[in-house]
Design a protein around this motif. Structure first.
Motif, PDB file in Angstrom:
ATOM      1  N   ALA A 252     -14.829  -2.440  25.725  1.00 47.53           N
ATOM      2  CA  ALA A 252     -16.139  -1.414  26.894  1.00 47.53           C
ATOM      3  C   ALA A 252     -15.690  -0.613  28.037  1.00 47.53           C
ATOM      4  CB  ALA A 252     -17.128  -2.557  27.300  1.00 47.53           C
ATOM      5  N   LEU A 253     -15.022  -1.577  28.852  1.00 49.03           N
ATOM      6  CA  LEU A 253     -14.310  -0.382  29.817  1.00 49.03           C
ATOM      7  C   LEU A 253     -13.244   0.549  29.507  1.00 49.03           C
ATOM      8  CD1 LEU A 253     -11.780  -0.492  31.947  1.00 49.03           C
ATOM      9  CD2 LEU A 253     -12.877  -2.550  31.596  1.00 49.03           C
ATOM     10  N   PHE A 254     -12.693   0.707  29.023  1.00 42.52           N
ATOM     11  CA  PHE A 254     -11.464   1.411  28.204  1.00 42.52           C
ATOM     12  C   PHE A 254     -12.174   2.689  27.805  1.00 42.52           C
ATOM     13  CE2 PHE A 254      -7.304   2.034  25.876  1.00 42.52           C
ATOM     14  CZ  PHE A 254      -6.789   3.105  27.562  1.00 42.52           C
ATOM     15  N   THR A 255     -12.343   2.168  27.293  1.00 41.90           N
ATOM     16  CA  THR A 255     -13.533   3.613  25.902  1.00 41.90           C
ATOM     17  C   THR A 255     -14.192   4.088  27.306  1.00 41.90           C
ATOM     18  OG1 THR A 255     -14.193   1.982  24.560  1.00 41.90           O
ATOM     19  CG2 THR A 255     -15.124   3.420  24.218  1.00 41.90           C
ATOM     20  N   GLY A 256     -15.134   3.646  28.288  1.00 40.04           N
ATOM     21  CA  GLY A 256     -16.094   4.253  29.222  1.00 40.04           C
ATOM     22  C   GLY A 256     -14.802   4.963  29.587  1.00 40.04           C
ATOM     23  N   TRP A 257     -13.646   4.536  29.734  1.00 47.24           N
ATOM     24  CA  TRP A 257     -12.461   5.407  30.634  1.00 47.24           C
ATOM     25  C   TRP A 257     -11.780   6.736  29.945  1.00 47.24           C
ATOM     26  CZ3 TRP A 257      -7.881   6.825  30.531  1.00 47.24           C
ATOM     27  CH2 TRP A 257      -6.615   7.202  31.045  1.00 47.24           C
ATOM     28  N   GLY A 371     -15.955  -6.990  16.381  1.00 47.83           N
ATOM     29  CA  GLY A 371     -17.540  -6.582  15.834  1.00 47.83           C
ATOM     30  C   GLY A 371     -17.789  -6.912  17.321  1.00 47.83           C
ATOM     31  N   LEU A 372     -17.907  -7.664  18.102  1.00 47.11           N
ATOM     32  CA  LEU A 372     -18.654  -8.525  18.903  1.00 47.11           C
ATOM     33  C   LEU A 372     -18.329  -7.048  19.919  1.00 47.11           C
ATOM     34  CD1 LEU A 372     -17.707 -11.802  19.721  1.00 47.11           C
ATOM     35  CD2 LEU A 372     -19.507 -11.001  18.959  1.00 47.11           C
ATOM     36  N   SER A 373     -17.163  -6.493  19.823  1.00 49.50           N
ATOM     37  CA  SER A 373     -16.428  -5.284  21.281  1.00 49.50           C
ATOM     38  C   SER A 373     -17.577  -3.836  20.569  1.00 49.50           C
ATOM     39  CB  SER A 373     -15.101  -5.490  20.674  1.00 49.50           C
ATOM     40  OG  SER A 373     -13.945  -5.975  21.294  1.00 49.50           O
ATOM     41  N   GLY A 374     -17.892  -3.756  19.360  1.00 49.25           N
ATOM     42  CA  GLY A 374     -18.755  -2.637  18.755  1.00 49.25           C
ATOM     43  C   GLY A 374     -19.641  -2.788  19.036  1.00 49.25           C
ATOM     44  N   LEU A 375     -20.133  -3.883  19.546  1.00 46.84           N
ATOM     45  CA  LEU A 375     -21.876  -4.289  19.832  1.00 46.84           C
ATOM     46  C   LEU A 375     -22.410  -3.618  21.356  1.00 46.84           C
ATOM     47  CD1 LEU A 375     -22.731  -7.970  18.948  1.00 46.84           C
ATOM     48  CD2 LEU A 375     -23.792  -5.496  18.452  1.00 46.84           C
ATOM     49  N   VAL A 376     -20.637  -3.146  22.109  1.00 47.26           N
ATOM     50  CA  VAL A 376     -20.747  -3.110  24.248  1.00 47.26           C
ATOM     51  C   VAL A 376     -20.415  -1.269  24.257  1.00 47.26           C
ATOM     52  CG1 VAL A 376     -21.309  -5.722  24.250  1.00 47.26           C
ATOM     53  CG2 VAL A 376     -18.754  -4.486  24.604  1.00 47.26           C
ATOM     54  N   ARG A 377     -19.689  -1.558  22.590  1.00 47.18           N
ATOM     55  CA  ARG A 377     -18.010   0.113  23.575  1.00 47.18           C
ATOM     56  C   ARG A 377     -19.414   1.456  22.980  1.00 47.18           C
ATOM     57  NH1 ARG A 377     -12.733   1.141  22.292  1.00 47.18           N
ATOM     58  NH2 ARG A 377     -11.757  -0.756  21.581  1.00 47.18           N
ATOM     59  N   ILE A 378     -20.438   0.772  22.111  1.00 46.78           N
ATOM     60  CA  ILE A 378     -21.301   2.557  23.093  1.00 46.78           C
ATOM     61  C   ILE A 378     -21.913   2.836  23.978  1.00 46.78           C
ATOM     62  CG2 ILE A 378     -23.819   0.898  21.723  1.00 46.78           C
ATOM     63  CD1 ILE A 378     -23.361   4.120  20.084  1.00 46.78           C
ATOM     64  N   ILE A 379     -22.162   1.117  24.729  1.00 36.33           N
ATOM     65  CA  ILE A 379     -23.037   1.856  26.375  1.00 36.33           C
ATOM     66  C   ILE A 379     -22.187   2.141  27.088  1.00 36.33           C
ATOM     67  CG2 ILE A 379     -23.906  -0.285  27.742  1.00 36.33           C
ATOM     68  CD1 ILE A 379     -24.113  -2.677  25.644  1.00 36.33           C
ATOM     69  N   PRO A 380     -21.178   1.980  27.594  1.00 41.59           N
ATOM     70  CA  PRO A 380     -20.609   3.065  28.328  1.00 41.59           C
ATOM     71  C   PRO A 380     -20.607   4.442  28.029  1.00 41.59           C
ATOM     72  CG  PRO A 380     -19.406   1.028  28.119  1.00 41.59           C
ATOM     73  CD  PRO A 380     -20.491   0.645  27.264  1.00 41.59           C
ATOM     74  N   GLY A 381     -20.593   4.816  26.929  1.00 48.37           N
ATOM     75  CA  GLY A 381     -20.497   6.241  25.986  1.00 48.37           C
ATOM     76  C   GLY A 381     -22.373   6.771  26.874  1.00 48.37           C
ATOM     77  N   PHE A 382     -23.487   5.791  27.042  1.00 51.37           N
ATOM     78  CA  PHE A 382     -24.616   6.439  26.909  1.00 51.37           C
ATOM     79  C   PHE A 382     -24.567   6.050  28.412  1.00 51.37           C
ATOM     80  CE2 PHE A 382     -28.669   5.159  28.491  1.00 51.37           C
ATOM     81  CZ  PHE A 382     -29.527   5.632  27.755  1.00 51.37           C
ATOM     82  N   VAL A 383     -23.959   4.984  28.836  1.00 56.21           N
ATOM     83  CA  VAL A 383     -24.755   5.219  30.944  1.00 56.21           C
ATOM     84  C   VAL A 383     -23.835   6.093  31.092  1.00 56.21           C
ATOM     85  CG1 VAL A 383     -24.779   3.106  32.234  1.00 56.21           C
ATOM     86  CG2 VAL A 383     -25.588   2.451  30.345  1.00 56.21           C
ATOM     87  N   LEU A 384     -22.769   6.130  30.932  1.00 54.96           N
ATOM     88  CA  LEU A 384     -21.859   7.106  32.259  1.00 54.96           C
ATOM     89  C   LEU A 384     -22.054   8.786  32.448  1.00 54.96           C
ATOM     90  CD1 LEU A 384     -20.280   4.547  32.713  1.00 54.96           C
ATOM     91  CD2 LEU A 384     -17.918   6.552  32.670  1.00 54.96           C
ATOM     92  N   GLY A 385     -22.821   8.975  31.296  1.00 56.70           N
ATOM     93  CA  GLY A 385     -23.266  10.275  31.002  1.00 56.70           C
ATOM     94  C   GLY A 385     -24.497  10.483  31.197  1.00 56.70           C
ATOM     95  N   TRP A 386     -25.359   8.980  31.612  1.00 53.48           N
ATOM     96  CA  TRP A 386     -26.386   9.378  31.657  1.00 53.48           C
ATOM     97  C   TRP A 386     -26.971   9.482  33.094  1.00 53.48           C
ATOM     98  CZ3 TRP A 386     -29.764   6.604  34.991  1.00 53.48           C
ATOM     99  CH2 TRP A 386     -31.125   6.962  34.789  1.00 53.48           C
ATOM    100  N   ILE A 387     -26.112   8.841  33.705  1.00 51.53           N
ATOM    101  CA  ILE A 387     -26.056   8.678  35.402  1.00 51.53           C
ATOM    102  C   ILE A 387     -25.155   9.922  35.771  1.00 51.53           C
ATOM    103  CG2 ILE A 387     -24.388   7.690  37.292  1.00 51.53           C
ATOM    104  CD1 ILE A 387     -24.124   5.125  35.671  1.00 51.53           C
ATOM    105  N   TYR A 388     -24.461  10.622  35.127  1.00 49.95           N
ATOM    106  CA  TYR A 388     -24.005  11.934  35.197  1.00 49.95           C
ATOM    107  C   TYR A 388     -24.922  13.083  35.363  1.00 49.95           C
ATOM    108  CZ  TYR A 388     -21.252  16.469  35.489  1.00 49.95           C
ATOM    109  OH  TYR A 388     -21.195  17.707  35.524  1.00 49.95           O
TER     110      TYR A 388
END
Length: 427
Positions: A252-257, A371-388
């Motif tokens: 999840a963090l690597f996807t956000g990075w 599958g477990l990773s897939g449940l949370v991978r999308i979260i950084p994509g949304f959260v970091l963009g929303w914060i910016y």
């Protein structure tokens, strides 16, 4: 050939993902939308790929893997080319995220499982080589994608990437059908194997006072067969759960990075050239991590859990310190530490999981972990963009990524304490 297939697949996957990250600011302006929309679209690729994992894991155990791999390669090449003609974010999301995500799973899940089966004695070296190819993709993608963007625009860039991705058809053709191994033998030979397959025979039923043809026994056998077929019996292994949590937090963090590092550098006031250079340098650091973990582990300089502790803590500290970096030098040091830690942590998770899961269940284990990773991978994509979009910078977003990694460290620590209290062997 299986090793080559995994290397090519993971290399092109990282090239595709990082190239989309380079295109993020351009796509945002082209479609006049918010940062979080494009960021979520890109991270959706990784999320869909992982969410498809459990299903692909079951398919890979019962269908010729070569057919699955070649089908995935064909679809990825065609859909990426078609995306270059896309006219809306929804079309790009369907082609680049949903369809490509499913197709990459058709290649990666069987590949990981076959790698673990065919490299029983040198698995740590093999998985290190595979992840090293991913690092090469991270190094190559930023400057090349930026050059293509400046020369041909975003549509031309996607068209060229689609053509390159057609090589995945050949990559899929190198896969084989999975071998079925006698678990009664391999379970005792596997390194520190704590996995206990669920089984229930008619003798066991009679020992409990049941008749083998009774309704209760029949129902239990059917449930047991379904759990075994789907891989849900893996969740009875608490060490598998702990490994899945730390792997999920790391991915999840690597996807956000990957998605937001270059926009993060630009928001700090760095130039596009400096941002591309730092991304390439970080990819090199990731490559070093994939390389050095092999001799460290082979010579017993670190244990599996010790390596997971060390890499997880370093990654957490690097992300929490990110908000205090503002120059090329400080950003360079921070991200070299981060990607080095991730480079060590990624393969260690795979080696550790192989030691606790029986060979016949590896495809399902990789599938459920993805599958477990897939449940949370999308979260950084949304959260970091929303914060910016609301703050104008990514500082709080990268602190959020550090908190995600800390959860993984706590999970492996909790499992360590559980095994110590139970008096079980700790690797």
């Amino acid at each position: 050939m299986i090793l080559l297939s995994c290397c090519v697949t993971l290399f092109l996957y990282e090239v595709t993902l990082k190239s989309l990250a380079v295109l993020l600011p351009t796509l945002k302006d082209q479609f006049e939308t918010y940062t979080w929309v494009i960021g979520t679209m890109i991270s959706l690729l990784t999320s869909v790929r992982d969410l498809t994992g459990p299903i692909v894991g079951i398919l890979a155990s019962n269908i010729n893997n070569r057919v699955l791999g070649m089908l995935g390669g064909i679809v990825i090449g065609v859909s990426t080319v078609c995306a270059s003609f896309g006219y809306s974010v929804y079309v790009l999301s369907l082609l680049l995220s949903v369809i490509n995500g499913i197709s990459f799973a058709l290649l990666l899940v069987p590949g990981y499982a076959l790698l673990a089966q065919y490299f029983d004695t040198h698995y740590s070296l093999a998985i290190g080589i595979v992840y090293a190819s991913a690092s090469l993709g991270l190094m190559a993608a930023p400057p090349v994608a930026q050059l293509l963007l400046d020369t041909y625009g975003w549509r031309g860039t996607l068209l060229i990437i689609g053509g390159i991705n057609c090589h995945l058809i050949l990559s899929g053709s190198l896969l084989r059908h999975q071998q079925q191994v006698d678990s009664s033998i391999t379970a005792t030979e596997s390194l520190q194997n704590t996995y206990s397959p669920l089984s229930h025979t008619s003798d066991d039923c009679e020992a409990f006072g049941w008749q083998s043809n009774s309704l209760k026994s029949s129902t239990f056998d059917r449930i047991n067969a379904f759990m075994k077929f789907s891989g849900l019996d893996l969740f009875a292994n608490l060490s598998f759960l702990a490994t899945s949590v730390i792997s999920t937090s790391m991915t999840a963090l690597f996807t956000g990075w990957i998605v937001y590092f270059i926009p993060h550098c630009l928001a700090k006031g760095l130039t596009p050239f400096e941002a591309a250079f730092l991304a390439t340098a970080s990819g090199f650091s990731n490559l070093i991590g994939h390389v050095i973990y092999v001799p460290l582990l082979s010579n017993n300089l670190i244990s599996l859990r010790g390596g997971l502790y060390f890499s997880g803590i370093v990654a957490t500290v690097a992300l929490l310190a990110d908000r205090y970096t503002s120059t090329v030098t400080t950003v360079f040091i921070s991200n070299m530490m981060l990607l080095l830690a991730i480079g060590i942590e990624y393969p260690l998770c795979d080696v550790y999981m192989k030691s606790i899961v029986e060979p016949n269940s590896l495809a399902k284990a990789y599938g459920w972990r993805m599958g477990l990773s897939g449940l949370v991978r999308i979260i950084p994509g949304f959260v970091l963009g929303w914060i910016y979009d609301h703050t104008g910078n990514y500082d709080a977003g990268f602190t959020f990524l550090g908190a995600i990694q800390a959860v993984g460290v706590l999970a492996i620590a909790a499992d360590h304490m559980r095994l110590k209290i139970a008096g079980e062997t700790i690797s």
